[in-house]
Design an enzyme around this catalytic site. Structure first.
Site, PDB file in Angstrom:
ATOM      1  N   ASN A 177      -6.239  -2.966   6.329  1.00  0.00           N
ATOM      2  CA  ASN A 177      -6.543  -3.179   7.745  1.00  0.00           C
ATOM      3  C   ASN A 177      -7.904  -2.611   8.134  1.00  0.00           C
ATOM      4  OD1 ASN A 177      -4.300  -4.641   8.366  1.00  0.00           O
ATOM      5  ND2 ASN A 177      -3.076  -2.873   8.997  1.00  0.00           N
TER       6      ASN A 177
ATOM      7  N   GLU B 174       0.878  -1.170   0.000  1.00  0.00           N
ATOM      8  CA  GLU B 174       0.000   0.000   0.000  1.00  0.00           C
ATOM      9  C   GLU B 174       0.921   1.227   0.000  1.00  0.00           C
ATOM     10  OE1 GLU B 174      -4.161  -0.929   2.273  1.00  0.00           O
ATOM     11  OE2 GLU B 174      -2.454  -0.667   3.591  1.00  0.00           O
TER      12      GLU B 174
END
Ligand code: NAD
Length: 288
Positions: free
Chosen positions: A191, A153
């Site tokens: 997440n 990411e």
């Protein structure tokens, strides 16, 4: 020959730092790995050596390439040795004070470098602000185990320059990863989506709707997940799951991010998952 950064430094030689170092070494980079502990650095070199050997055994790396990769690794406990790195990836423990201190020091010792953080949850915008070059601060969020997991990411702080985002994306690709651009928001994307799913699975168990085994089997078979959410919680660490829920709760201020009390109880009892031998499941020590 690529024009992506050639001299990579990694700060923190733990689980993530050594994985990032290995990925950079196999991609032909010079790597300096920095940690406060000599013992960690010895262990990191050993782990990286083992990781490279496994690639050779699997036929994915030539033996002499593995040897050359290891020869490109240097380790140090002195931040000053990172002075000529082009990109520095920080993978120190998830503490804002600690990371801010490291970024201040890197700002002084490595004036030319792009400063990337592997933080799982902290604000890159805030971290950028402690440096005199906020436009050259960016997030590179790798996943564990780094040599295996293909995603990075790429987190853009408010101040990050376009060119810097492009440079670290090119670097991620050279490391065999796929970069995905994500904004600077609590939990980023993976997440923020994954951990509340695990939290919800824990609520299902806590409310007596289903056992942990049933939840995991249902999600494997019904949602085609390779591993059930509670077995995954044990892999990630139940304490880490709670910590990420707290970050989401504080940062996004919504009731839906309340950590499940069952997770907190497991943490209080020391049942942190695989690393403590017990979480939702029991893990007997190898060889017993
Ligand atoms: P870890 O505890 O395994 O390793 C951290 C290392 O940093 C330790 O070896 C420690 O000695 C070293 N360190 C501490 N202070 C330092 C300093 N001032 N300078 C240099 N080194 C220092 O931690 P980890 O699991 O590798 O996590 C590192 C970072 O990566 C954290 O920000 C974490 O949130 C993030 N992350 C972790 C995972 C994961 O699954 N473990 C996944 C993605 C991101």
């Amino acid at each position: 020959m690529t024009d992506t950064p050639q001299r990579i430094a990694v700060v923190g030689g733990g689980t993530m730092g050594r994985g990032i170092a290995q990925a950079a070494l196999t991609a032909g980079r010079e790597v300096v790995l920095c940690d406060v502990s000599e013992a960690v650095l010895d262990k990191a070199r050993e782990t990286i050596d083992g990781g490279l050997r496994r690639l050779v055994d699997k036929g994915r790396l030539e033996a002499d390439a593995a040897e050359a990769a290891l020869a490109r690794l240097s380790v140090t406990t002195r931040m000053a040795d990172l002075a000529d790195a082009t990109v520095i990836v920080e993978a120190a423990p998830e503490s804002p004070e600690l990371k801010e201190g490291i970024f201040r020091e890197l700002d002084t010792v490595a004036p030319e470098a792009i400063l990337a953080s592997n933080t799982s949850s902290l604000s890159l915008t805030r971290l950028a602000e402690v440096t005199g070059r906020p436009e050259r601060v960016v997030g590179m969020h790798f996943f564990n185990p780094v040599p295996v997991m293909p995603l990075v990411e790429v987190i853009r702080a408010r101040q990050t320059a376009d060119k810097v985002v492009e440079t670290v994306e090119a670097l991620a690709r050279d490391l065999g990863k796929t970069p995905v651009r994500i904004g600077d928001s609590p939990g980023f994307a993976v997440n923020r989506i994954l951990i509340p799913m695990i939290n919800e699975a824990a609520f299902v168990v806590e409310e007596g709707v289903a056992t942990a085994e049933a939840v995991d089997e249902a999600m494997r078979l019904g949602a085609n997940h390779p591993i059930g959410p509670l077995a995954l919680a044990d892999m990630i660490g139940v304490d880490v799951v709670v910590a990420i829920m707290e970050v989401l709760q504080q940062g996004l201020d919504e009731a839906k991010y309340r950590p499940c009390p069952l997770l907190r109880r497991l943490v209080d009892e020391g049942h942190l998952g695989r690393k403590s031998g017990r979480g939702f499941y029991e893990y007997p020590p190898k060889g017993r």
